[in-house]
Design an enzyme around this catalytic site. Structure first.
Site, short mmCIF file in Angstrom:
data_model
loop_
_atom_site.label_atom_id
_atom_site.label_comp_id
_atom_site.label_asym_id
_atom_site.label_seq_id
_atom_site.Cartn_x
_atom_site.Cartn_y
_atom_site.Cartn_z
N ASP A 18 -10.77 40.23 41.95
CA ASP A 18 -10.34 40.32 43.34
C ASP A 18 -10.45 41.79 43.77
O ASP A 18 -10.46 42.70 42.93
CB ASP A 18 -8.88 39.84 43.38
N GLU A 77 -8.82 43.40 47.12
CA GLU A 77 -7.61 43.96 47.74
C GLU A 77 -6.37 43.68 46.90
O GLU A 77 -6.15 42.56 46.46
CB GLU A 77 -7.42 43.38 49.14
MG MG Z 1 -5.86 40.44 46.53
#
Ligand code: MG
Length: 208
Positions: A7, A9
């Site tokens: 991932d 962010e």
């Molecule tokens: Mg995230």
């Protein structure tokens, strides 16, 4: 052969929308996938608020230009990419990600696209495919890869649970409590060690 799916962010860079909420003084924009599991609903909510305030892509990009990767993120990625293949799977948008990918040394990222009017207003968004993280992990597996995934939010759980090993990273207390079987880490060194163990097949931290 392994591919590590990360991932973006909350894991490698701070939450873009939280930074923009602070820069613009609009606290309603602090809602993220950590709070709202339905991404389409969350994005529609964000676009409605931008429209109400007359804010567009330019204003958000000005904030993104001030964001740096989380401390240690680039070094973690560099080390991992020297050992195996890595893809960032993010629900963010090309128009937001580019300056951050530059700061991270141009890793591979699969994300989505914003629809932007000539005046800079964000009119909509195009998701690459439904449940993009899980769909991509499954596609990589069908191409002969074993995946190892890590993320911090609800939209990462699918790829984490479908992978040979999966880890929560810098997640919330609620998600960690709701998914006690998924190993959770806060430091890049610990995540790197867990990924290495999973690739060595020691079995530690396997999500299955
Ligand atoms: Mg995230």
């Amino acid at each position: 052969m392994y591919i590590i799916c990360l991932d973006m962010e909350g894991v490698l860079v701070p939450e873009i929308w939280i930074a923009f909420a602070e820069a613009s003084g609009i606290p309603e924009l602090k809602r993220t996938t950590r709070d709202e599991p339905d991404y389409n609903k969350l994005m529609q909510y964000r676009l409605d608020i931008l429209r109400e305030h007359g804010l567009g892509l330019k204003e958000i990009q000005e904030t993104i230009a001030t964001i740096d990767p989380l401390p240690g993120a680039k070094e973690f990625l560099d080390e991992l990419r020297a050992e195996t293949q890595v893809i960032i799977l993010s629900d963010t948008f090309e128009q937001f990600a580019k300056p951050l990918m530059k700061k991270l040394g141009w890793p591979t990222i699969f994300c989505n696209t914003l629809e932007v009017a000539p005046d800079g207003a964000i009119t909509g968004f195009r998701m690459r495919c439904p449940q993009s993280k899980l769909t991509t992990v499954k596609a990589l597996q069908s191409a002969g890869f074993q995946t190892i995934a890590s993320g911090d939010s609800y939209n990462d759980l699918g790829m984490i649970q479908a992978s040979k090993a999966g880890f929560l990273f810098k997640s919330t207390d609620k998600i960690k409590a709701d998914y006690p079987d998924i190993p959770a880490y806060e430091e890049f060194g610990d995540l790197l060690a867990a990924i290495r163990r999973a690739m060595e097949g020691s079995g530690a931290g396997e999500a299955e």
